[in-house]
Design an enzyme around this catalytic site. Structure first.
Site, PDB file in Angstrom:
ATOM      1  N   GLU A 231       0.786  -1.240   0.000  1.00  0.00           N
ATOM      2  CA  GLU A 231       0.000   0.000   0.000  1.00  0.00           C
ATOM      3  C   GLU A 231       0.817   1.289   0.000  1.00  0.00           C
ATOM      4  O   GLU A 231       0.570   2.179   0.826  1.00  0.00           O
ATOM      5  CB  GLU A 231      -0.971   0.003   1.186  1.00  0.00           C
TER       6      GLU A 231
ATOM      7  N   GLU B 292      -6.262  -7.743  -0.349  1.00  0.00           N
ATOM      8  CA  GLU B 292      -6.922  -7.381   0.905  1.00  0.00           C
ATOM      9  C   GLU B 292      -8.348  -6.989   0.586  1.00  0.00           C
ATOM     10  O   GLU B 292      -8.604  -6.234  -0.356  1.00  0.00           O
ATOM     11  CB  GLU B 292      -6.216  -6.221   1.620  1.00  0.00           C
TER      12      GLU B 292
END
Length: 427
Positions: A213, A318
């Site tokens: 991320e 995710e």
């Protein structure tokens, strides 16, 4: 064959690609076929979040032992001091996830686990308050995965300076990763150490994720996209100097996933590249306001119009069945929830967080459990339109909307994961 050098692409200031040679390190594994065929098999997996990289919402009790200033792993270890931090964390590492968890994951029909680890476990900086010892646990996890017939994605989840400013990077606050070239170099050193450590284990460690991320959508305050892409090239070069077969996973940096089409893709001279995109519908007031039908449609549309249109293997690495952001500390310790209007950022009240903040899956109302199941099944089908999925997360202390282990036991998450009560939602 063994390559003594790899031609590694480099982005110049003009965005052009050059190639430089770099000497090979001392470890090298002979090429072999991937032990998981990402072209024909579906990735079905779960993240072991909150284990080797701490997050306040997954294990609130650990952070409460550090006092109110402990908002991430950096400040928790800083508040406790090295000795107390090591005592607390080593106990957590040795109990939060066990060999039995790997067996349960496999028994539910999954074939992958994604294991986050921070740079400080591999190559801590001199002034860091972090404590180490996670790699010995990760070594053990590789053995547990092998015994359970699971593949492992080793995920570098936190980088020096923080690549996203989230507590899940180890340090909450500003994004400083790419602002100092020394941080990027230290990250490359950490990822290379992970690569070399797990290169001999390609029967289990089929993939390494370069960085979790990185936040590239905040202008100058975020990570520069060209810097990130150069880091990806450099990571690929270091990986290939050691191992010709392990997959390199690239997070999309919160850009549209299909914007990476052509980058390190087919015909680019690189191989075994996988994209990772994350999909949550709880960190935006507009998405939170949707009903179950809208959540299902959003998931199906994301799978069809984004994930399935990429030119590389692509996982949704995710995601969650949650439809509120009520889990205690989910938005950060000391930060409220958008769902009940306590977030403090102009959020709109959608409902009470009672029963969602902490508790058991079995205590959720029947309609909530059935909605989570329906939303979950839609996402499973949507993400299997491409390479597959990895759920966030396996277990928590007390977050019922996010805890796959408890959801499986309560028949809220399909068990086995291929079972459907709501088939064909994305047809």
């Amino acid at each position: 064959m063994i390559f003594s050098r790899i031609q590694k692409p480099v982005l110049t200031a003009l965005g052009c690609l050059l190639a430089v040679a770099q000497a090979a390190p001392s470890i090298h594994v002979e090429p072999r076929s991937l032990s998981f065929d990402y072209s024909t098999q579906k990735v079905r997996g779960v993240n072991l979040g909150g284990w080797l990289v701490l997050e306040p919402w997954i294990t609130p009790s650990l952070f409460e032992k550090g006092g109110p200033a402990a908002v991430d792993e950096y400040t928790l270890t800083q508040c406790l001091g090295k000795d107390a931090a090591y005592s607390l964390l080593s106990q957590h590492w040795n109990s939060f996830i066990t060999a039995g968890d790997f067996q349960q994951i496999s028994a539910a029909g999954m074939n992958h686990v994604r294991i986050p680890v921070g740079y400080w476990a591999v190559a801590p900086l001199p002034d860091d308050p972090y404590v180490s010892g996670q790699l010995e646990i990760l070594d053990q996890a590789i053995d547990w995965a092998r015994a359970a017939n699971l593949k492992v994605i080793v995920d570098l989840h936190g980088a020096p300076g923080s690549q996203n400013g989230f507590d899940n990077s180890g340090r909450r606050g500003s994004i400083g990763w790419d602002k100092d070239p020394a941080n990027v170099k230290a990250t490359l050193d950490a990822i290379q150490a992970l690569i070399e450590r797990y290169a001999p284990h390609t029967d289990v460690v089929t993939a390494v994720e370069a960085l979790n991320e990185p936040m590239t959508v905040m202008g100058d305050a975020g990570v520069n996209l060209n810097t990130l892409k150069q880091y990806y090239y450099d990571t690929w070069g270091r990986l290939r100097e050691v191992n010709q077969d392990t997959v390199l996973v690239l997070h999309d940096g919160f850009q549209d996933i299909d914007s990476f089409n052509g980058f390190m893709g087919p015909g680019s001279g690189v191989w075994n590249i996988m994209m990772d995109t994350h999909h949550y519908e709880v960190f935006d007031d507009g998405l939170l306001s949707g009903n179950i039908d809208q959540h299902v449609q959003n998931a199906c549309n994301f799978g069809k119009s984004k994930v399935s249109t990429t030119d590389k293997w692509t996982i949704v690495g995710e995601w969650t069945g949650a439809m509120t952001d009520c889990a205690k500390y989910l938005n950060g310790r000391g930060v409220g929830a958008r769902w009940d209007g306590s977030h403090g950022s102009g959020s709109t009240y959608h409902g009470s967080c009672d029963g969602y903040s902490q508790g058991e899956v079995t205590d959720l109302p029947d309609n909530v459990r059935s909605d989570i199941r329906r939303f979950t099944e839609a996402q499973l089908d949507a993400y299997e339109l491409k390479t597959g999925w990895v759920y966030w997360t396996w277990t928590t202390e007390s977050a019922p909307e996010w805890d796959m282990k408890r959801q499986l036991a309560a028949n809220v998450f399909p068990n086995p994961v291929t079972e459907r009560e709501y088939p064909g939602q994305c047809n």
